[in-house]
Design a protein around this motif. Structure first.
Motif, PDB file in Angstrom:
ATOM      1  N   SER A  95       7.971   3.828   2.466  1.00  0.00           N
ATOM      2  CA  SER A  95       8.033   4.636   1.234  1.00  0.00           C
ATOM      3  C   SER A  95       8.704   5.840   1.438  1.00  0.00           C
ATOM      4  N   GLY A  96       9.153   6.358   2.469  1.00  0.00           N
ATOM      5  CA  GLY A  96       9.487   7.603   2.740  1.00  0.00           C
ATOM      6  C   GLY A  96       9.664   8.243   3.937  1.00  0.00           C
ATOM      7  N   THR A  97      10.229   9.286   4.212  1.00  0.00           N
ATOM      8  CA  THR A  97      10.320  10.098   5.562  1.00  0.00           C
ATOM      9  C   THR A  97      10.123  11.437   5.464  1.00  0.00           C
ATOM     10  N   ALA A  98       9.531  11.992   6.532  1.00  0.00           N
ATOM     11  CA  ALA A  98       9.273  13.367   6.603  1.00  0.00           C
ATOM     12  C   ALA A  98       9.776  13.834   7.995  1.00  0.00           C
ATOM     13  N   SER A  99      10.128  14.952   8.071  1.00  0.00           N
ATOM     14  CA  SER A  99      10.590  15.487   9.319  1.00  0.00           C
ATOM     15  C   SER A  99      10.411  17.120   9.402  1.00  0.00           C
ATOM     16  N   ALA A 100      10.188  17.758  10.551  1.00  0.00           N
ATOM     17  CA  ALA A 100      10.178  19.005  10.607  1.00  0.00           C
ATOM     18  C   ALA A 100      11.009  19.454  11.941  1.00  0.00           C
ATOM     19  N   VAL A 101      11.998  20.507  11.858  1.00  0.00           N
ATOM     20  CA  VAL A 101      12.763  21.008  12.902  1.00  0.00           C
ATOM     21  C   VAL A 101      12.238  22.421  13.278  1.00  0.00           C
ATOM     22  N   LEU A 102      12.051  22.584  14.625  1.00  0.00           N
ATOM     23  CA  LEU A 102      11.654  23.706  15.121  1.00  0.00           C
ATOM     24  C   LEU A 102      12.805  24.490  15.866  1.00  0.00           C
ATOM     25  N   THR A 103      13.568  25.508  15.575  1.00  0.00           N
ATOM     26  CA  THR A 103      14.387  26.413  16.201  1.00  0.00           C
ATOM     27  C   THR A 103      13.651  27.711  16.647  1.00  0.00           C
ATOM     28  N   PRO A 104      14.328  28.423  17.480  1.00  0.00           N
ATOM     29  CA  PRO A 104      13.829  29.825  17.996  1.00  0.00           C
ATOM     30  C   PRO A 104      13.697  30.948  16.616  1.00  0.00           C
ATOM     31  N   SER A 105      14.278  30.605  15.651  1.00  0.00           N
ATOM     32  CA  SER A 105      14.224  31.189  14.353  1.00  0.00           C
ATOM     33  C   SER A 105      13.197  30.866  13.367  1.00  0.00           C
ATOM     34  N   GLN A 106      12.768  29.665  13.163  1.00  0.00           N
ATOM     35  CA  GLN A 106      12.132  29.224  12.320  1.00  0.00           C
ATOM     36  C   GLN A 106      11.597  27.483  12.255  1.00  0.00           C
ATOM     37  N   TRP A 107      10.810  27.341  11.382  1.00  0.00           N
ATOM     38  CA  TRP A 107      10.412  25.906  11.105  1.00  0.00           C
ATOM     39  C   TRP A 107      11.278  25.340  10.057  1.00  0.00           C
ATOM     40  N   THR A 108      11.825  24.285  10.151  1.00  0.00           N
ATOM     41  CA  THR A 108      12.338  23.756   8.727  1.00  0.00           C
ATOM     42  C   THR A 108      11.689  22.346   8.605  1.00  0.00           C
ATOM     43  N   LEU A 109      11.104  22.146   7.371  1.00  0.00           N
ATOM     44  CA  LEU A 109      10.403  20.887   6.865  1.00  0.00           C
ATOM     45  C   LEU A 109      11.193  20.329   5.799  1.00  0.00           C
ATOM     46  N   SER A 110      11.379  18.854   5.881  1.00  0.00           N
ATOM     47  CA  SER A 110      11.700  18.202   4.686  1.00  0.00           C
ATOM     48  C   SER A 110      10.869  18.251   3.489  1.00  0.00           C
ATOM     49  N   THR A 111      11.629  17.841   2.264  1.00  0.00           N
ATOM     50  CA  THR A 111      10.770  17.804   0.961  1.00  0.00           C
ATOM     51  C   THR A 111       9.450  16.913   1.025  1.00  0.00           C
ATOM     52  N   ALA A 112       9.399  15.985   1.922  1.00  0.00           N
ATOM     53  CA  ALA A 112       8.250  15.220   1.860  1.00  0.00           C
ATOM     54  C   ALA A 112       7.358  15.644   2.915  1.00  0.00           C
ATOM     55  N   ALA A 113       7.571  16.655   3.632  1.00  0.00           N
ATOM     56  CA  ALA A 113       6.630  16.976   4.867  1.00  0.00           C
ATOM     57  C   ALA A 113       5.455  17.826   4.265  1.00  0.00           C
ATOM     58  N   ARG A 114       4.134  17.692   4.714  1.00  0.00           N
ATOM     59  CA  ARG A 114       3.198  18.525   4.493  1.00  0.00           C
ATOM     60  C   ARG A 114       2.494  18.711   5.826  1.00  0.00           C
ATOM     61  N   ILE A 115       1.852  19.911   5.805  1.00  0.00           N
ATOM     62  CA  ILE A 115       1.037  20.551   7.016  1.00  0.00           C
ATOM     63  C   ILE A 115      -0.214  20.649   6.697  1.00  0.00           C
ATOM     64  N   ASN A 116      -1.050  20.132   7.624  1.00  0.00           N
ATOM     65  CA  ASN A 116      -2.376  20.013   7.186  1.00  0.00           C
ATOM     66  C   ASN A 116      -2.980  20.922   8.522  1.00  0.00           C
ATOM     67  N   GLY A 117      -3.467  21.985   8.336  1.00  0.00           N
ATOM     68  CA  GLY A 117      -3.929  22.959   9.300  1.00  0.00           C
ATOM     69  C   GLY A 117      -2.977  24.127   9.166  1.00  0.00           C
ATOM     70  N   ALA A 118      -3.294  25.024  10.280  1.00  0.00           N
ATOM     71  CA  ALA A 118      -2.266  25.965  10.397  1.00  0.00           C
ATOM     72  C   ALA A 118      -1.200  26.038  11.498  1.00  0.00           C
ATOM     73  N   LEU A 119      -0.280  26.899  11.462  1.00  0.00           N
ATOM     74  CA  LEU A 119       0.884  26.860  12.246  1.00  0.00           C
ATOM     75  C   LEU A 119       1.207  28.320  12.413  1.00  0.00           C
ATOM     76  N   THR A 120       1.513  28.720  13.765  1.00  0.00           N
ATOM     77  CA  THR A 120       1.847  30.084  14.188  1.00  0.00           C
ATOM     78  C   THR A 120       3.180  30.131  14.311  1.00  0.00           C
ATOM     79  N   SER A 121       3.823  31.431  13.591  1.00  0.00           N
ATOM     80  CA  SER A 121       5.273  31.402  13.592  1.00  0.00           C
ATOM     81  C   SER A 121       5.715  32.861  13.873  1.00  0.00           C
ATOM     82  N   PRO A 122       6.831  33.205  14.408  1.00  0.00           N
ATOM     83  CA  PRO A 122       6.887  34.894  14.525  1.00  0.00           C
ATOM     84  C   PRO A 122       6.655  35.679  13.209  1.00  0.00           C
TER      85      PRO A 122
END
Length: 694
Positions: A548-575
């Motif tokens: 039914s769909g695809t979700a992705s997340a890309v982590l680079t030194p500067s940021q997280w990039t999430l696809s439109t279908a991606a959801r985060i459950n919980g907390a993430l720590t970033s700069p």
């Protein structure tokens, strides 16, 4: 570019094309089409059969109903068995009915089998068959369909035998000579003395009619046998009784030297001292005239037998006493190859170490088994080298099965576990592909204990180490948990990694898994669930996919990039701090209201994400009020909006719901407003309440 993912997408498109319907203009070329029922059972094979013929072969049909009971009657020489064309319990004849089998046996309670089959009825209208027999039989019927499946047999009927033939059934004088079968009248049917001279035709008794020794003196009348009846040469030695020929029967001079058989005159036939030197003609005594053992030591004068009296080759093995030939009697070098019999020299005749390299002919050691010992400094060319012929062993096999292509072979080191469940051994092999770019690698596979249900290929895991190839600087690794070609049906999991080709290239490691079409996330046609992680340079990409769909997340030194279908459950720590889409559920502090006490609906709870908070569930009225407002509960710090927000929420009272007003204050107070009476125990659904946190 994500190579692993790109390859998978291409494989997915190819699989969809292969599954597309092609029967609109298809033909069966050198194959067959299988027809199966709803449970997957094989029902028919259309096309080329296993024996090379082409046909529509119906198989595995359900058993037909049992036929009606047989109708049995006696006849001369047997019994008749009839079937009326009906089936037990009024069952209807099935469309794949083939025939009725007639079984008979003299044993009660017999089971129909090939040995009891007497005849078949091939028409559905019923018929009658005759079963020849000389004694009573039990009869059963069973039906078969076109695929050979038998029904349950009928209950046995009988026993019933043939109608007997009695004397009253035969007319006097009706049995003539021509009515008798050849050899019908045997010795047992002829009365003693019934055949006299009148019954015998002239010259009827020929030599062929007289058995050996059958005619004795009792059967011959006195004077009946004359010279005319005795054939020339008929009286031979076995026909003469002992001592019947006396001196009276011998003509004078009838016994000549030629009439005495060699060896016939023995010591017992010669009178004492009858044979003297004067009686023996010169050279008359020859070996052929002496009876065996007639010349004994007592008859020979001392030293009378000399070399000149022994004929050449006269002394054979028979004349030599046991162990007479000793070493002292054999001249030096007398025993040559001619004197040694073929196969006479066996293993026990060879001294230890007597057969050395000089004694072995070139190419003397062929494909034989060498047991024990040490082979030093030798090159073994061709054949299979193994530590044992069965069980746990290591095998060097020049024609092992290729794990990637089970129709191909390649040299490999096979590791056999010796376990009964093992189908194929573990292998270590090296290969260089012959396609456009060389692909040199060494592969290690695990032993297989199962095969796929489609093509019966072995299912195993593989570790592949790939050497540098054209266009790459370093090698690569490929660890697959299922190197079977049917990964779309069974799923797969692998790890793949490679290094860059130049100083500016990035290295990469991919971890990937997918489930089969029928696993959760799949729909039986499209791929099942997939997930993977790619590490490439400083970039970390994770993705998850189902039908039914695809979700992705890309982590680079500067940021997280999430696809439109991606959801985060919980907390993430970033700069930039902590980010969460929605955290764990928490509770509120009740004021004039209480927590919902029922079980049919959700109790009141609260959660927040990175930028929004929301309520879920029911709050319950503790004190009746008819107008105005009540402070129901308080939102804790960190979940409160920056500004006040108003919502319309429904009650869950009997009948039609009542809509009330609700304010979520920036101070955390939740106030409920009403213009009608709200009774104690009523509860409201706050699930529509959600507000921004920024």
């Amino acid at each position: 570019m994500d190579i692993g993912r790109k390859i998978h997408q291409l494989e997915q498109k190819l699989a969809q094309q292969e599954r597309a319907s092609r029967l609109a203009s298809a033909s069966l070329d050198n194959t067959a089409l299988e027809v199966r029922d709803g449970d997957g059972g094989l029902r028919a094979i259309v096309g080329q059969q296993g024996d090379g013929t082409t046909a529509v072969n119906v198989v595995n049909g359900p058993p037909p109903p049992a036929p009606s009971a047989p109708i049995v009657a006696s006849v001369l020489g047997g019994i008749t068995v009839s079937w009326d064309g009906a089936f037990a319990d009024g069952a209807v004849i099935p469309l794949d009915w083939s025939r009725i089998e007639v079984h008979a046996s003299p044993l009660t309670g017999f089971t129909p089998m090939a040995a009891t089959l007497q005849s078949t009825i091939e028409t559905a209208q019923g018929a009658t068959v005759v079963v020849p027999t000389t004694g009573p039989l039990y009869v059963r019927l069973l039906a078969r369909n076109t695929s050979g499946t038998a029904s349950a047999p009928t209950a046995q009927v009988g026993p019933l035998g043939p109608t007997p033939v009695v004397a009253s059934d035969v007319l006097d004088g009706i049995i003539t000579t021509v009515k008798l079968a050849d050899d019908a009248v045997t010795t047992a049917k002829v009365a003693t003395g019934a055949i006299d001279s009148t019954a015998l035709a002239a010259a009827a008794v020929t030599a062929g009619k007289i058995a050996a020794d059958a005619v004795t003196s009792t059967e011959i009348a006195s004077g009946a046998v004359t010279n005319t009846e005795i054939a020339d040469g008929a009286i031979s030695t076995p026909k003469l009784t002992a001592n019947v020929v006396t001196a009276n029967e011998l003509n004078a001079s009838a016994v000549t030297a030629g009439k005495i058989a060699t060896g016939a005159v023995i010591a017992g036939k010669i009178a004492a001292n009858a044979v003297t030197a004067g009686t023996i003609a010169a050279a008359a005594v020859q070996a052929g005239n002496l009876a065996a053992t007639s010349v004994q030591a007592g008859n020979l004068a001392a030293d009378s037998v000399q070399a000149g009296n022994v004929a050449a080759n006269a002394i054979t093995a028979r004349e030599l006493n046991a162990l007479a030939v000793t070493a002292g009697k054999i001249a030096a070098n007398a025993v040559t190859a001619t004197e040694i019999a073929a196969g006479a020299i066996t293993t026990v005749k060879l001294a230890a170490g007597s057969v050395d390299a000089t004694a072995l002919n070139a190419t003397a050691i062929t494909g034989k088994t060498i047991t024990g010992g040490t082979i030093t400094g030798a090159t073994v060319t061709g054949g299979i080298i193994q530590t044992a012929s069965s069980g746990q062993r290591v095998v060097l096999n020049p024609s092992a099965t290729d794990p990637d292509d089970h129709t191909n072979t390649l040299p490999a080191l096979e590791l056999h576990s010796g376990a009964p469940a093992q189908i194929t051994p573990g292998t270590v092999h090296a290969e260089v592909s012959t396609d456009a770019s060389a692909y040199p690698y060494v592969s290690v596979t695990a032993p297989a204990v199962t095969t796929d249900s489609i093509n019966h290929d072995s299912v195993t895991a593989e570790l592949r180490l790939v050497a540098p190839q054209p266009g790459t600087r370093g090698g690569s690794i490929d660890l697959s948990a299922n190197n079977n070609p049917y990964v779309d049906d069974y799923g797969s999991a692998y790890l793949y990694g490679f290094t860059g080709n130049t100083r500016s290239d990035t290295s990469k490691i991919s971890i990937f898994m997918e489930d089969g079409y029928d696993a959760p996330g799949g729909d039986g046609v499209n791929m099942g669930a997939q997930s993977g992680t790619d590490y490439e340079g400083a970039k970390h990409t994770s993705y998850a996919t189902n039908a039914s769909g695809t979700a992705s997340a890309v982590l680079t030194p500067s940021q997280w990039t999430l696809s439109t279908a991606a959801r985060i459950n919980g907390a993430l720590t970033s700069p930039s701090g902590q980010f969460s889409e929605e955290g764990a559920w928490t509770t509120v502090t009740f004021n004039q209201w209480v927590q919902y006490s029922g079980t049919a609906y959700q109790t009141l709870r609260l959660s927040k994400g990175a930028k929004r908070a929301r309520l879920d569930g029911m709050g319950q009225v503790a004190t009746t009020y008819s107008s105005g407002s009540q402070t129901a509960f308080t939102i804790p710090t960190g979940y409160r909006p920056l500004k006040n927000h108003y919502f319309a929420i429904p009650t869950a009272a009997s009948g039609s719901p009542v809509i009330l007003g609700c304010r979520i204050g920036s101070d955390g107070l939740v106030t409920v407003f009403t213009s009608v009476s709200i009774a104690t125990g009523n509860f409201l659904d706050f699930s529509v309440c959600t507000w921004p946190l920024d």
